[in-house]
Structure formats: structure tokens, C-alpha cells
Design a protein around this motif. Structure first.
Motif, PDB file in Angstrom:
ATOM      1  N   UNK A   1       0.786  -1.238   0.000  1.00 38.91           N
ATOM      2  CA  UNK A   1       0.000   0.000   0.000  1.00 38.91           C
ATOM      3  C   UNK A   1       0.814   1.282   0.000  1.00 38.91           C
ATOM      4  N   UNK A   2       2.132   1.174  -0.136  1.00 39.63           N
ATOM      5  CA  UNK A   2       2.950   2.372  -0.338  1.00 39.63           C
ATOM      6  C   UNK A   2       3.117   3.254   0.887  1.00 39.63           C
ATOM      7  N   UNK A   3       3.513   4.508   0.603  1.00 37.39           N
ATOM      8  CA  UNK A   3       3.882   5.435   1.683  1.00 37.39           C
ATOM      9  C   UNK A   3       2.734   5.686   2.657  1.00 37.39           C
ATOM     10  N   UNK A   4       1.504   5.796   2.102  1.00 40.70           N
ATOM     11  CA  UNK A   4       0.360   6.071   2.987  1.00 40.70           C
ATOM     12  C   UNK A   4       0.216   4.977   4.036  1.00 40.70           C
ATOM     13  N   UNK A   5       0.401   3.721   3.601  1.00 37.74           N
ATOM     14  CA  UNK A   5       0.300   2.596   4.540  1.00 37.74           C
ATOM     15  C   UNK A   5       1.404   2.670   5.587  1.00 37.74           C
ATOM     16  N   UNK A   6       2.612   2.998   5.140  1.00 38.40           N
ATOM     17  CA  UNK A   6       3.738   3.049   6.073  1.00 38.40           C
ATOM     18  C   UNK A   6       3.483   4.095   7.156  1.00 38.40           C
ATOM     19  N   UNK A   7       3.034   5.275   6.720  1.00 40.59           N
ATOM     20  CA  UNK A   7       2.761   6.332   7.700  1.00 40.59           C
ATOM     21  C   UNK A   7       1.613   5.943   8.621  1.00 40.59           C
TER      22      UNK A   7
ATOM     23  N   UNK B   1       2.793   3.550  11.266  1.00 37.40           N
ATOM     24  CA  UNK B   1       3.580   4.230  12.305  1.00 37.40           C
ATOM     25  C   UNK B   1       2.653   4.999  13.249  1.00 37.40           C
ATOM     26  N   UNK B   2       1.677   5.710  12.669  1.00 34.39           N
ATOM     27  CA  UNK B   2       0.803   6.540  13.494  1.00 34.39           C
ATOM     28  C   UNK B   2      -0.150   5.715  14.353  1.00 34.39           C
ATOM     29  N   UNK B   3      -0.430   4.474  13.930  1.00 35.19           N
ATOM     30  CA  UNK B   3      -1.367   3.649  14.694  1.00 35.19           C
ATOM     31  C   UNK B   3      -0.711   3.001  15.917  1.00 35.19           C
ATOM     32  N   UNK B   4       0.622   3.008  15.974  1.00 30.96           N
ATOM     33  CA  UNK B   4       1.264   2.482  17.179  1.00 30.96           C
ATOM     34  C   UNK B   4       1.072   3.503  18.296  1.00 30.96           C
TER      35      UNK B   4
ATOM     36  N   UNK C   1       2.984  -3.437  16.566  1.00 31.28           N
ATOM     37  CA  UNK C   1       3.023  -3.594  15.107  1.00 31.28           C
ATOM     38  C   UNK C   1       1.723  -4.210  14.596  1.00 31.28           C
ATOM     39  N   UNK C   2       1.127  -5.070  15.390  1.00 32.74           N
ATOM     40  CA  UNK C   2      -0.161  -5.668  14.993  1.00 32.74           C
ATOM     41  C   UNK C   2      -1.229  -4.579  14.910  1.00 32.74           C
ATOM     42  N   UNK C   3      -1.198  -3.645  15.864  1.00 32.90           N
ATOM     43  CA  UNK C   3      -2.123  -2.509  15.804  1.00 32.90           C
ATOM     44  C   UNK C   3      -1.914  -1.733  14.503  1.00 32.90           C
ATOM     45  N   UNK C   4      -0.642  -1.497  14.178  1.00 37.04           N
ATOM     46  CA  UNK C   4      -0.322  -0.746  12.961  1.00 37.04           C
ATOM     47  C   UNK C   4      -0.789  -1.469  11.707  1.00 37.04           C
ATOM     48  N   UNK C   5      -0.544  -2.786  11.654  1.00 35.93           N
ATOM     49  CA  UNK C   5      -0.949  -3.552  10.467  1.00 35.93           C
ATOM     50  C   UNK C   5      -2.471  -3.631  10.367  1.00 35.93           C
ATOM     51  N   UNK C   6      -3.147  -3.667  11.498  1.00 31.29           N
ATOM     52  CA  UNK C   6      -4.613  -3.697  11.482  1.00 31.29           C
ATOM     53  C   UNK C   6      -5.150  -2.394  10.893  1.00 31.29           C
ATOM     54  N   UNK C   7      -4.467  -1.293  11.175  1.00 34.62           N
ATOM     55  CA  UNK C   7      -4.908   0.003  10.643  1.00 34.62           C
ATOM     56  C   UNK C   7      -4.775   0.028   9.123  1.00 34.62           C
ATOM     57  N   UNK C   8      -3.727  -0.613   8.592  1.00 36.34           N
ATOM     58  CA  UNK C   8      -3.566  -0.691   7.132  1.00 36.34           C
ATOM     59  C   UNK C   8      -4.671  -1.559   6.541  1.00 36.34           C
ATOM     60  N   UNK C   9      -4.877  -2.726   7.167  1.00 40.62           N
ATOM     61  CA  UNK C   9      -5.845  -3.697   6.638  1.00 40.62           C
ATOM     62  C   UNK C   9      -7.245  -3.097   6.645  1.00 40.62           C
ATOM     63  N   UNK C  10      -7.591  -2.305   7.674  1.00 40.63           N
ATOM     64  CA  UNK C  10      -8.955  -1.760   7.762  1.00 40.63           C
ATOM     65  C   UNK C  10      -9.198  -0.765   6.618  1.00 40.63           C
TER      66      UNK C  10
END
Ligand SMILES: *Cc1c(COP(=O)(O)O)cnc(C)c1O
Length: 409
Positions: free
Chosen positions: A326-332, A335-338, A396-405
Motif C-alpha cells: 500500500x505504499x507510503x500512505x500505509x507506512x505512515x 507508524x501513526x497507529x502504534x 506492530x499488529x495494531x499498525x498492520x490492522x490500521x492498514x488492513x482496515x
């Protein structure tokens, strides 16, 4: 300045094992017989008589004069780190970059050719290719990390070769023993930045490097407090040359920072071991997550340099990076969801730090350079600390969940 060998000032015995060197070498005890190593927070030193002062300045008699030249606390730190690296000498500076600047001022002149690894720390590349190039130093950058990539560029000769292994943040490994043989053939000085692994996991001097460089700011401090740098080597004439330059250039490490680092070294072996183990656990977990495209950690068998890393390193360190879908938006967003990971560019801290290299540490590079180095905008760097790794994984799981949602929405 050699004091008598006693229980108060024991030799840094070459028979000591690494953990003992970390705790005991470079120890200095004053007349009060204090147990903690003293902090000599003084800019100058006094003499009994005018003639004694004159002798020190004129004839270079042994002894401290002024802390820009020598300071006992700085020397203790230098001796301890040199002992851990298996070197004959250490030479401390005000930061890692000051160490590199001093190195270049001491050993290079106009017309010399310097060969650099492509994946060096950003400021190192900038310093050589922008600043020293202005003074007539010819800079060549090796595109790749395999022995033949180096030999192609070294065929035109070099006065100095500077490499970092493993690289930050992708963990590219250079075969240090092979590179040192290539450098010996053309009489080039081989310098290795050993910041990421520290002497606990890799000792480049034993693999044939001439000089090892550290940013003490990172793992050696370990708690993100002080800036400092160090060079270690074997040839005493090199140390003499550095000292001559330091006396006028003044990139000197403060005694206070040296005291923090000197004490920090006592716990370096156990911190490095634990942080490496934690990083390995986090890396293995990340590699199994569907939204993680790739994990860069030399400890994973999937890393292209894993076998070489196993040969020349005794562990894999605390730094890893991973690319998300998902690119830069996903990366940011990750990070912000942690909730409590430290968003900062520093590494080697007891607290886990999370970084987006493309927009921070590597943000000044051109898009083309970043692409050549493999630093994608979806890449995240972690320097895993001493927290329970399962709590880091929860973050990190919180962060990945934010991307997946978002992806699923
Ligand atoms: C931080 C760092 C440096 C520079 O050190 P400073 O202490 O920040 O000047 C050099 N090399 C590596 C690998 C680093 O991580």
C-alpha cells in the motif's frame, strides 16, 4: 602516562574474554580508591612549576595538558572499546561524523581516491562526495556489495576504502575479509563502520580491516543521551597522526560523554544479545504477516546475505526493516497507529524506535538514488529495544490492522 600495574590499574589483559573486557578494561582508580571510574571534568591540568609546564608544551613530555589533547576519562573509554574491538588503540571524537571528518583530514590529501560503499550512512556519503570532493578528493561509489562489485572499482586504485556492514536499513553485508585482501593489494586503508553490530557481534580488525569506526551515539550509549564517535586500530603511528590532527582540529569528545559511554560499555554485551534476540523474534513474526511484503534482517534465512552474515557476524543486531503493502500512505498509517513506539531517527536505544527512512534519514537523497539503494517509500525501519518483544509485536499488529482496515474499506 603509563601508570604502575596494580589492582587499582590492572593491565587490559589480552587473555580476558569479551564480557570481562567490557566491564574491566580501561579501569582507572584515583587516590581516593573510589570504585566507580572517576569523571575528570576539567578543561586543563596544572603544573607544579613553570619549567614543568614548559617541558610539557615544548618537549611533549608525557602527561595531561589540556582536554582538547588528552583527558583521563576519555582515555579510559578509548582503552575499553579498543580492547573489545581487539585493537591496539582507540581514539574518541565528539560524534560519529567527527570521527569520519578527523579520519579524512588525517589520512587524505588532494588527488587521493576514496572508494565508498553505496549503502553508507547518508551523512557519510554527503561528507565525502560533497565536502571532501571540494578539497580535491576523488570519490567513487561501489554499486553493489559483492566482492566483484568492489574489485571493479578498486582496479583504479584507492587511498581509502570506507564500508559499512551490515548496511542500514537493508542489512546488505560486505565480505570484510575479502575486501581487506583487495585493499592490501592496492595499499588502501580499509575503514569499517561497525556501528550496527558493535564489537560484541563483529570485530572487523580481526577480519583484516585497518580501522574500525563507531558512532557511540547508538548502541554504545544505548539510552539515547550523548553524541560521540570512536576510531580503533592497530598501528600506533596512525594514532599518533590522529592525535596531531586532533590537537589543532579539536573534534574532541567531552569527558562527561566519555564517562557515560565508558559505563555503558559494561552492559553492552548483554544489551546487544537481548536486543538481537528481540529483533529476531519481531522479524520472524513480521515475515508471516500478509500485509508485509518483505522483511530485511540478516538473521532470516530468506535474506540474500544470510550465509555471509553467519560467517562473519556472531549475531544479527537490533535493526531490521520491512516493506508494507500500500505504499507510503500505509507506512505512515502503520507508524501513526502504534501507541508508544518512539518515532525518531535514532537507533540502538533500549526503547524501540520506528522510522520511515524515505522521508527522514534518507529524505535528502534524490528519488533515483533512493531507488538504486532499495529504499522504497513503503519501507519502515525498526531498532528493537529491551521491551518485551511481544509488546512490540502488539504495537506492530495494531499498525498492520490500521492498514488492513483501510485496504478492506
Ligand atoms: C549515526 C551513525 C553515524 C553518525 O554518527 P553521529 O554520532 O550521529 O555523528 C555514522 N554511521 C552510522 C552507521 C550511524 O548509524
Amino acid at each position: 602516562m603509563e601508570s604502575l600495574v596494580t589492582r587499582d590499574n590492572p593491565p587490559s589483559s589480552s587473555s580476558w574474554r569479551p564480557a570481562t573486557r567490557a566491564v574491566r578494561s580501561g579501569q582507572r582508580r584515583g587516590s581516593e580508591r573510589e570504585h566507580a571510574d572517576p569523571l575528570y571534568l576539567t578543561s586543563s591540568f596544572v603544573f607544579d612549576q613553570a619549567e614543568a609546564a614548559a617541558g610539557h608544551f615544548r618537549d611533549g613530555e608525557e602527561g595531561n595538558i589540556y582536554s582538547r589533547f588528552t583527558n583521563p576519562t576519555v582515555e579510559s573509554f578509548e582503552r575499553r572499546l579498543a580492547s573489545m574491538e581487539g585493537g591496539e588503540w582507540g581514539f574518541a571524537t565528539a560524534s560519529g561524523m567527527a570521527a569520519i571528518t578527523l579520519l579524512a583530514l588525517t589520512f587524505l590529501k588532494a588527488g587521493d581516491r576514496v572508494v565508498l560503499g553505496r549503502n553508507l550512512f547518508g551523512s557519510t556519503l554527503t561528507l565525502f562526495s560533497k565536502t571532501f570532493a571540494r578539497f580535491g578528493v576523488d570519490v567513487a561509489i561501489v554499486d553493489g556489495s559483492a566482492p566483484q562489485d568492489w574489485s571493479r572499482v578498486l582496479a583504479s586504485g584507492a587511498a581509502m576504502v570506507f564500508a559499512e556492514s551490515p548496511s542500514n536499513p537493508l542489512g546488505e553485508v560486505v565480505d570484510i575479509a575479502d575486501l581487506s585482501r583487495q585493499c592490501a593489494e592496492i595499499e588502501a586503508l580499509l575503514v569499517i563502520d561497525n556501528c550496527l553490530l558493535t564489537p560484541v557481534l563483529q570485530r572487523p580488525l580481526e577480519l583484516g580491516a585497518d580501522i574500525v569506526m563507531h558512532s557511540a551515539t547508538k548502541m554504545i550509549d544505548g539510552q539515547g543521551r550523548c553524541l560521540g564517535g570512536v576510531l580503533c586500530g592497530r598501528d600506533p603511528q596512525q594514532r599518533e597522526a590522529l592525535m596531531t590532527m586532533q590537537r589543532s582540529a579539536g573534534f574532541t569528545l567531552s569527558a562527561f560523554n566519555a564517562w557515560v559511554f565508558h559505563n555503558g560499555l559494561q552492559t553492552l554485551p548483554i544489551r546487544v544479545a537481548q536486543q538481537s534476540a528481540n529483533a529476531g523474534r519481531v522479524a520472524e513474526w513480521l515475515a508471516k504477516q500478509p500485509d508485509v511484503e518483505c522483511v530485511h534482517y540478516t538473521g532470516l534465512p530468506s535474506h540474500p546475505d544470510h550465509n555471509l552474515a553467519c560467517q562473519q557476524q556472531s549475531g544479527f543486531g537490533q535493526v531490521l526493516s520491512f516493506a508494507v503493502a500500500g505504499g507510503e500512505r500505509s507506512a505512515w498509517r502503520l507508524i501513526d497507529a502504534t501507541e508508544w513506539l518512539s518515532i525518531t531517527g535514532n537507533l540502538g536505544d533500549a526503547r524501540t524506535t520506528i522510522t520511515h527512512p524515505a522521508s527522514t534519514t534518507h529524505g535528502r537523497l534524490s528519488d533515483a538514488d533512493r531507488a538504486r539503494m532499495g529504499i522504497g517509500s513503503n519501507l519502515i525501519r525498526l531498532s528493537v529495544g529491551l521491551e518485551d518483544p511481544d509488546d512490540v509485536i502488539d504495537e506492530l499488529a495494531r499498525g498492520l490492522a490500521a492498514i488492513a482496515s483501510v485496504a478492506g474499506a
